[in-house]
Scaffold this active site. Structure first.
Site, PDB file in Angstrom:
ATOM      1  NE  ARG A  12      -1.277   2.675   2.707  1.00 31.90           N
ATOM      2  CZ  ARG A  12      -0.846   3.849   3.143  1.00 31.90           C
ATOM      3  NH1 ARG A  12      -0.833   4.908   2.329  1.00 31.90           N
ATOM      4  NH2 ARG A  12      -0.374   3.992   4.368  1.00 31.90           N
ATOM      5  CG  ASP A  13       3.208   4.326   3.011  1.00 33.22           C
ATOM      6  OD1 ASP A  13       3.010   5.230   2.181  1.00 33.22           O
ATOM      7  OD2 ASP A  13       3.732   4.533   4.115  1.00 33.22           O
ATOM      8  CG  HIS A 207       4.597   4.487   9.204  1.00 35.53           C
ATOM      9  ND1 HIS A 207       3.948   3.605   8.364  1.00 35.53           N
ATOM     10  CD2 HIS A 207       5.107   5.452   8.391  1.00 35.53           C
ATOM     11  CE1 HIS A 207       4.070   4.019   7.115  1.00 35.53           C
ATOM     12  NE2 HIS A 207       4.773   5.142   7.113  1.00 35.53           N
ATOM     13  CG  HIS A 209       8.571   7.551   5.598  1.00 35.55           C
ATOM     14  ND1 HIS A 209       8.216   7.527   4.262  1.00 35.55           N
ATOM     15  CD2 HIS A 209       7.442   7.217   6.278  1.00 35.55           C
ATOM     16  CE1 HIS A 209       6.939   7.191   4.141  1.00 35.55           C
ATOM     17  NE2 HIS A 209       6.449   7.001   5.355  1.00 35.55           N
ATOM     18  CB  CYS A 240       3.085  10.613   1.845  1.00 36.85           C
ATOM     19  SG  CYS A 240       1.419  11.291   1.776  1.00 36.85           S
ATOM     20  CG  ASN A 249       7.321   3.495   4.108  1.00 32.69           C
ATOM     21  OD1 ASN A 249       7.121   4.072   3.053  1.00 32.69           O
ATOM     22  ND2 ASN A 249       6.379   3.395   5.025  1.00 32.69           N
TER      23      ASN A 249
END
Length: 312
Positions: A12-13, A207, A209, A240, A249
């Site tokens: 997803r990300d 989370h 990055h 993003c 990430n």
């Protein structure tokens, strides 16, 4: 507690910012490769507008292709839902776990979902109540929890208040996200120590990055604060599309390597994880791969004739 859970958000990300848009079958193939490595928590897509995020079109098809495959060891397959409509589509597609996004600033909320921070929070609270009634697992993620690309540093007290409010609403998990990779380990340890002291660590996760090459250091700082669940992205994919300057990430293979070397148990097979990382690079043609991959391949004997791995 020596067990650490890794949630791979690559499907997803990671994929939402890649130049090459994968088909639903390719995305299913990637998720299955991650499952084959032992990962049991994976973010598999998002029910967002395909016009805005074309890479997430067909998430319902991906979810349908994955549901029911794992039998008794059924994994937690999560989808992101930005609003009530996204939640309805997710439930209709059979989602059993969703991720809601909260925001540390108004500007980020406006850039991401076209709402104020308070409006996004109110909608997320309504979705959470519906999810509780529907028996759907919920992760509430606080985006730009340390710094916003538009408004600068975010108050730790605001993040703590958001966390408390959504934990009180019975979110299953509250994830603190450094969306643009601006945090440093001292900040992470300060915030996460305060949160674990106030709320306990059981429902908290992080989370990170790697924008400023501090992703692994921040994972370590959160570990030292008691956190035992982390998002990571296979192949270091990510960034993003609505946050200027955000890059990939922290790579799943780097995080798992560090955790295993520190004596934590992840349940993930590094050799199989490297195969998933290579698949991510092959499919996207842009995923950078974890920084530790060359060393890991030598360490596991994968670059020797026959590619026979060493025992770990």
């Amino acid at each position: 507690m020596n067990n650490v859970t890794v949630n791979d958000v690559g499907p997803r990300d990671g994929l939402q910012s890649q130049a090459r848009i994968l088909t639903a079958d390719e995305r299913i193939r990637l998720v299955n490769s991650l499952l084959g490595s032992g990962l049991r928590h994976i973010e598999v897509g998002a029910f967002v507008s395909p016009r805005v995020v074309p890479a997430m079109a067909g998430t319902g098809e991906v979810l349908s292709g994955l549901n029911g495959q794992a039998g008794a060891s059924e994994p937690v397959l999560t989808v992101l839902v930005p609003n009530a409509r996204g939640y309805e589509l997710a439930v209709a597609a059979g989602a059993k776990s969703v991720c809601l996004v909260l925001y540390g600033t108004d500007s980020m909320a406006q850039a991401n979902v076209g709402m104020s921070r308070q409006q996004a929070e109110s909608e997320a609270a309504d979705i959470l109540r519906r999810a509780r009634a529907d028996g759907v697992r919920v992760t509430a993620t606080v985006a730009v929890a340390f710094e916003c690309p538009f408004d600068g540093p975010v108050s730790p007290s605001l993040v703590a208040d958001l966390a408390g409010r959504f934990l009180d609403l019975e979110a299953d998990e509250l994830c603190i996200a450094d969306t643009i990779g601006a945090a440093n380990p001292r900040q992470v340890r300060s915030l996460m120590s305060a949160l674990t002291e106030r709320f306990g660590a059981n429902r908290l996760s992080c989370h990170f990055h790697d924008t400023r090459a501090m992703g692994l250091a921040n994972v370590y700082a959160a570990l030292e604060s008691g956190i035992r669940k982390f998002d990571a992205s296979i192949g270091g994919m990510g960034g993003c599309p609505f946050a200027p300057g955000a890059s990939g990430n922290v790579a799943t293979e780097d995080v798992v390597m560090m955790l295993e070397h520190m004596g934590f148990a992840t349940g993930i097979n590094l050799e199989s994880l490297l195969a998933a990382s290579q698949l991510a690079r092959d499919l996207t043609q842009t995923a950078p791969g974890g920084r530790a991959v060359p060393w890991l391949r030598r360490h596991l004997g994968l670059d020797q004739p026959g590619g026979v791995a060493k025992q770990q």
